[in-house]
Design an enzyme around this catalytic site. Structure first.
Site, short mmCIF file in Angstrom:
data_model
loop_
_atom_site.label_atom_id
_atom_site.label_comp_id
_atom_site.label_asym_id
_atom_site.label_seq_id
_atom_site.Cartn_x
_atom_site.Cartn_y
_atom_site.Cartn_z
N PRO A 220 -2.67 1.40 9.10
CA PRO A 220 -2.12 1.58 10.45
C PRO A 220 -2.49 2.91 11.09
O PRO A 220 -2.50 3.03 12.31
CB PRO A 220 -0.61 1.46 10.23
CG PRO A 220 -0.47 0.62 9.01
CD PRO A 220 -1.63 1.03 8.14
N PHE B 242 -1.19 1.33 -3.33
CA PHE B 242 -0.74 1.20 -1.93
C PHE B 242 -1.84 1.54 -0.93
O PHE B 242 -1.55 1.89 0.20
CB PHE B 242 0.47 2.11 -1.68
CG PHE B 242 1.80 1.45 -1.90
CD1 PHE B 242 1.90 0.29 -2.63
CD2 PHE B 242 2.95 2.00 -1.38
CE1 PHE B 242 3.13 -0.31 -2.86
CE2 PHE B 242 4.19 1.41 -1.59
CZ PHE B 242 4.28 0.25 -2.32
N LEU C 233 -3.90 -0.22 0.74
CA LEU C 233 -3.98 -1.06 1.92
C LEU C 233 -2.66 -1.14 2.67
O LEU C 233 -2.63 -1.35 3.87
CB LEU C 233 -4.41 -2.49 1.52
CG LEU C 233 -5.77 -2.60 0.83
CD1 LEU C 233 -6.12 -4.07 0.59
CD2 LEU C 233 -6.86 -1.95 1.66
N TYR D 188 8.39 -4.73 -11.63
CA TYR D 188 7.97 -5.54 -10.48
C TYR D 188 8.63 -6.91 -10.61
O TYR D 188 8.26 -7.71 -11.47
CB TYR D 188 6.45 -5.74 -10.47
CG TYR D 188 5.63 -4.51 -10.17
CD1 TYR D 188 6.20 -3.34 -9.69
CD2 TYR D 188 4.25 -4.54 -10.36
CE1 TYR D 188 5.43 -2.23 -9.42
CE2 TYR D 188 3.46 -3.43 -10.09
CZ TYR D 188 4.06 -2.27 -9.63
OH TYR D 188 3.28 -1.18 -9.36
#
Length: 289
Positions: free
Chosen positions: A225, A218, A220, A61
């Site tokens: 959508p 992941f 959120l 990251y």
């Protein structure tokens, strides 16, 4: 609410059931330094001071950005803090994600994580699988278990695994945790630019059978959508946001789920933490499906 990792071993780890994932602390495309470094450091400090004692990171990251932020904000670490990292992948200069999973690669990653996190032993490491490649799962896990015997790793978990891969892993050794993509709206395999991401629903029952915490990632970013009106309706009923309801749904779905919602906003962190206070009734859960 707490959950115990590696409960059947000599060194179980008990943590609160709402953790924090650091991936969003990096720059755009999970690359480079955060736009607001002071806020990133404050988010980590606030999470821990608010009772979060499970933090998820990876040396790819940034690269190495989140590990360095964690060390700067929190070292020397609280005795009850569990820092979980991942190995098995790396990033190219074009920001693509590629496997980094030979035994030599994995050892280099573990040594790098130990250095950047300023630790002598990493409590929990996920081996992230990057699809079918030339390095067999048995060889990858064999290297992880060898480093566990050496004392560099306390517990070994798997990330991004299919049901078949988890079954294979359980035959090869002790698997402490599983980290897969999972949310209210995204429960099964999802195709992303860097490959397929198996969903949490595909392995949840196996995790429950073996007492293995499932850590959704992941949840959120990709879930909301497509959540539809039901999540919005129940969120309104509880005077909460859809993001908070997504976290609450995960917490109510199974006692073996350990959500790690990430954010680069201090305000959103505080909102996410409040999701643990939402009580969904059996009727709410049935309506959500």
């Amino acid at each position: 609410m707490t959950i115990t990792i590696a409960q059947h071993t000599a060194h179980p780890l008990t943590v609160s059931r709402l953790g924090y994932g650091t991936m969003r602390l990096t720059g755009p495309d999970i690359w480079g330094e955060p736009a607001d470094r002071p806020q990133a450091l404050e988010i980590l400090k606030t999470a821990v001071s608010s009772g979060v004692n499970f933090i998820d990171t990876a040396d790819y990251y940034g690269e190495d950005v989140t590990n360095r932020l964690i060390a700067e904000a929190l070292h020397s670490y609280p005795s009850d803090l569990v820092i979980c990292t991942k190995v098995g992948a790396t990033r190219r200069p074009d920001k693509s994600w590629v496997p980094y999973n030979t035994p030599e690669n994995l050892r280099a990653s573990i040594d790098n994580n130990l250095r950047t996190l300023k630790q002598e032993q990493i409590q929990l490491v996920h081996l992230r699988l990057m699809g079918h490649g030339p390095v067999p799962l048995a060889e990858q896990l064999g290297a992880m278990f060898e480093m566990q015997r050496e004392g560099k790793i306390q517990h070994v978990g798997l990330s991004n695994v299919t049901r078949e891969e988890l079954e294979t892993g359980l035959q090869l050794g002790s698997i402490a945790t599983v980290e897969n993509m999972y949310s209210y709206a995204q429960r099964t395999t999802m195709q992303l630019p860097h490959g397929a991401n198996p969903g949490g629903e595909e392995v949840l029952d196996l995790c429950e059978q073996h007492g293995i915490p499932l850590i959704p990632f992941f949840s959120l970013v990709h879930g909301l959508p497509n959540a539809g009106n039901k999540l919005a309706e129940i969120a309104k009923k509880h005077n909460a946001t859809e993001a908070q309801l997504n976290i609450a749904w995960l917490l109510h779905k199974s006692p073996w789920i350990l959500p790690i919602p990430g954010t680069s906003s201090l305000a959103h962190l505080r909102e996410n933490l409040k999701a643990a206070q939402i009580h969904l009734s059996a009727e709410d859960m049935a309506y959500l499906g």
